[in-house]
Design an enzyme around this catalytic site. Structure first.
Site, PDB file in Angstrom:
ATOM      1  CG  ASP A 169     -35.292  17.737  63.093  1.00 17.86           C
ATOM      2  OD1 ASP A 169     -34.913  16.764  63.793  1.00 17.86           O
ATOM      3  OD2 ASP A 169     -36.376  18.307  63.284  1.00 17.86           O
TER       4      ASP A 169
HETATM    5  C1  BGC Z   1     -37.227  16.352  66.106  1.00 20.66           C
HETATM    6  C2  BGC Z   1     -36.126  17.121  66.808  1.00 20.66           C
HETATM    7  C3  BGC Z   1     -35.345  16.200  67.703  1.00 20.66           C
HETATM    8  C4  BGC Z   1     -34.794  15.071  66.859  1.00 20.66           C
HETATM    9  C5  BGC Z   1     -33.984  14.089  67.666  1.00 20.66           C
HETATM   10  C6  BGC Z   1     -36.726  15.100  65.417  1.00 20.66           C
HETATM   11  O1  BGC Z   1     -37.775  14.312  64.993  1.00 20.66           O
HETATM   12  O2  BGC Z   1     -37.870  17.181  65.169  1.00 20.66           O
HETATM   13  O3  BGC Z   1     -36.666  18.177  67.544  1.00 20.66           O
HETATM   14  O4  BGC Z   1     -34.340  16.896  68.358  1.00 20.66           O
HETATM   15  O5  BGC Z   1     -35.872  14.362  66.260  1.00 20.66           O
HETATM   16  O6  BGC Z   1     -34.795  13.363  68.513  1.00 20.66           O
END
Ligand code: BGC
Length: 758
Positions: free
Chosen positions: A231
């Site tokens: 993530d």
């Molecule tokens: C989120 C993810 C997301 C990623 C990219 C993170 O803060 O938890 O679900 O895909 O950012 O935007």
């Protein structure tokens, strides 16, 4: 095109290989130009394309291209319809192809453990089976365009509070049965190209460097063949992560952690083969996208807008209806609540879509020539009471044939990044609903929220329609459902408890910031409410229709289920009303073998069936050993005891319409180790050890005989008591009572243990 990935890797420098294991920027992987490796793009996800061209961020702050916002997972989960998710996935996959996005970041399949999790709107369900099956269908749909998905957030990320540092602590059984199960289904059934690890720790180890989840389970057990990305910002220790099975760090680490990988290889702390393997896994997926062309792909925003509305019609759940719905187009209706004009149709944060067009319920009513009076009453985006607006709304309601209140959680109440602090709607909404209901018997509440809310006014209103966060066509869908142009067919993918305090996680949510104890174990959602025989506002699986369905003839293809085999459950479903409608037939399994610690019942099958008035169809659902199983830590695997299981077929978890039973036959018995603290009861209950113990007890029958005793003594010690005490007695106590020499007991224990190995 056949790629020789190994050959490519051999041509790469150590720095290039380490570099490939992190992003070039927020949304791109690095390419290696001289070797023809493209720097492909990934984008959020999950229910629309959030492709950013300029200022990139992952928090939904800066704009992305105009796209189409489909219903969020909270809503699509309520469709209980795999075909619908696959269709939405196909639309998203085509959009990705048209926009040259190689991987869509989603679906997000974390379990809705508490109604408070700020990100529940992006998640499917409190039930792992439902979440897994539906998300697998979405993955199949997206990937049908040779575009990858990134199933997230792996794993046990069930709250936003301190999501980047908190440890989700639970037993292995709970982890497997509830929190990993959706991922397992998706990996095995839909073969996602990538997974995204979560921010949190799992039992003390960061999900981004957890060999148990990333390698032992994901790859060795489930056979995952894609790559895992972090993530955004989830990497704690890059080298540890790489060794544990985290191939790609996102976004860019500005070279800092690439250098750590290089240093670790040079210094001998990391085997270069580990890096090579990670690079191979990434390149396999990069080329799975780049080597296939789809020039026919287009991003048809108008068609997908219509699709978003069409899908949402299948998702909304009619929670209650004492007859006000469906409305007649000719009726004079008061629309109340700012949400009628500005619907809440998506959540905030990384999934936020720059929707090209949004239809409100008010727009839709006007287009359809409905006789609607609009009174704002309360604002859509905050909790604010304005007496004059309240009075006008109550007046409009009184003067109309029906009042529809468009309510829901404002953006600030529910978002990525933080959790809700309570389960209530804004006070202004609760207050106005009560006042309107007092003057208008045909009061209908239309809800827009990503997770359950308390509904203190439920008894006093006529009908409640749950739209969830229904995407940009939400208003058109609400209009069709309210006026009967479409027949509601959604079912609750989660329980609506009466109040927050009823929720099983309540005493342990969100933890102390460092740890959160999943003390309720596998008893999440209805698994808990059922076990506690607790009244709930609306149960899991609940949802009404404008027609009625009759169940009959629930039967099985065989009464015996052998380990390795399947049994089919049939039910005849008849539409007994006068409108076409769709029923969701739900199959729950109940363990009647006497195994302790199991939920009352668990969802193990569902099917959505369309029926014309008077029509009957036979629904078939199949079960196998896994449908009956729980995760045994002693075995290190899934286990179902031999014996009787009931197969409950119904309209909801609390409305079972028919049942059948199967006898499960298996030679598999749980292993256990015998020592001097193993109890007589345990040994007598197990077919392998019972004969040996019975033989011993028989030989020394006398040892339990009561001496001739007085009446008082007889009263104090009953036969029942003695037998129960013996059951709980460990072998060392038996030894004392029977005056057995030490070597005799040692030999007995050895004999019992040998029995286990047979
Ligand atoms: C989120 C993810 C997301 C990623 C990219 C993170 O803060 O938890 O679900 O895909 O950012 O935007």
């Amino acid at each position: 095109m056949e790629r020789n990935i190994q050959e490519l890797i051999e041509k790469m420098t150590l720095e290039e290989k380490a570099g490939l294991c992190s992003g070039a920027d927020v949304w791109h992987l690095k390419g290696v130009e001289r070797l023809g490796i493209p720097g492909v793009m990934v984008s959020d996800g999950p229910h629309g394309l959030r492709k950013q061209n300029q200022e990139a961020d992952h928090l939904g702050i800066n704009d992305s291209i105009k796209a189409v916002c489909f219903p969020a997972a909270c809503a699509t989960a309520a469709s209980f319809d795999e075909a619908l998710l696959e269709r939405m996935g196909r639309a998203l996959g085509e959009e990705c192809r048209a926009e040259d996005v190689s991987v869509l970041l989603g679906p997000a399949v974390n379990i809705k453990r508490s109604p408070l999790c700020g990100r529940n709107f992006e998640y499917f369900s409190e039930d792992p089976y439902l979440a897994g099956k539906l998300a697998a269908a979405q993955v199949r749909g997206v990937q049908s365009w040779d575009v990858g998905t990134s199933v997230k957030h792996y794993a046990a990320n069930n709250q936003e509070h301190r999501r980047m540092t908190c440890s989700s602590d639970m037993s292995e059984r709970t982890l497997r049965e509830i929190y990993l199960a959706p991922f397992e289904t998706i990996v095995k059934e839909a073969r996602p190209w990538t997974l995204m690890c979560s921010y949190n720790k799992i039992n003390g180890v960061f999900a981004s460097e957890n060999p148990h989840t990333l390698t032992e389970i994901l790859r060795d057990e489930w056979g995952f063949d894609g790559y895992v990305m972090s993530d955004w910002g989830a990497v704690n220790d890059r080298v540890k992560g790489l060794a544990a099975g985290l191939e790609l760090e996102m976004p860019s680490s500005n070279g800092v952690r690439d250098a750590q990988i290089v240093a670790a290889v040079r210094g001998g702390a990391l085997d270069e083969a580990v890096l090579d393997k990670a690079v191979a896994r990434i390149l396999n997926i990069v080329f799975r996208y780049a080597d296939v062309q789809h020039p026919e792909a287009k991003f048809d925003r108008a068609a997908h807008h219509a699709l978003a509305a069409e899908l949402e019609k299948e998702c909304a759940v009619l929670l209650q209806n004492k007859g006000a719905l469906p409305l007649a187009r000719a009726a004079k209706v008061a629309y109340i609540g700012g949400v009628a004009e500005k619907p809440r149709y998506q959540g905030g944060g990384s999934s936020h879509i720059n929707a090209g067009a949004v239809t409100s319920a008010l727009d839709a009513a006007r287009v359809n020539g409905t006789d609607v009076v609009y009174a704002e009453g309360f604002p859509a985006d905050r909790d604010e009471t304005d007496e004059a607006k309240f009075a006008a709304a109550v007046e409009a309601a009184r003067a109309a044939d029906a009042a529809i209140i468009f309510a829901g959680l404002p953006d600030s109440f529910e978002s990525e990044g933080y959790d809700r602090s309570h389960m209530r709607l804004p006070e202004c909404q609760n207050e106005l609903i009560a006042r309107v209901a007092a003057v208008q018997p045909n009061t209908v509440v239309v809800l827009h929220n990503g997770s359950p809310v308390e509904c203190p006014w439920a008894e006093s209103v006529n009908a409640v329609l749950e739209m969830y966060l229904g995407g940009q066509g939400v208003g058109a869908a609400a209009d069709a459902l309210l006026y009967g142009d479409a027949n509601p067919s959604g079912r609750l993918p989660e329980t609506f408890p009466y109040q927050l305090e009823d929720n099983p996680s309540h005493l342990n949510f969100p933890g102390d910031g460092k740890n959160v104890e999943y003390a309720e174990g596998v008893f999440v959602g209805y698994r808990y409410y059922d076990k506690k025989k607790m009244a709930v506002r609306w149960p899991f699986g609940h949802g009404l229709s404008y027609t009625t369905f009759e169940y009959s003839n629930v039967r099985v293809s065989a009464d015996v289920l052998n380990d390795g085999g399947t049994v089919t459950v049939y039910a005849d479903i008849k539409n007994t009303g006068d409108r076409a409608g769709r029923e969701v037939v739900q199959l729950y399994v109940a363990d009647r073998t006497g195994t302790a610690g199991r939920p009352e019942k668990e969802l193990k099958g569902f099917a959505k069936v369309a029926l014309e008035p008077g029509e009957t169809k036979t629904v078939e659902l199949s079960v196998d050993a896994r449908s009956l199983s729980w995760y045994s830590e002693a075995l290190g695997g899934w286990y179902a005891a031999p014996g009787r299981y009931e197969l409950l077929v119904g309209h909801s978890s609390r409305d079972i319409r028919g049942k059948a039973a199967v006898m499960f036959q298996t030679g598999k018995l749980l292993p256990f180790h015998v020592d001097e603290n193993t109890t007589v009861g345990e040994l007598l209950a197990d077919a392998r050890t019972a004969p040996i113990l019975q033989e011993l007890l028989e030989k020394r029958k006398g040892f339990l005989k009561k001496e001739e005793s007085s009446d008082a003594a007889r009263e104090a010690i009953t036969t029942e008591m003695i037998s129960r005490m013996v059951e709980n007695a460990p072998l060392r106590m038996v030894q004392d009572f029977m005056k057995l020499p030490g070597e005799v007991m040692a030999a007995l224990i050895e004999r019992l243990n040998l029995q286990m190995e047979k």
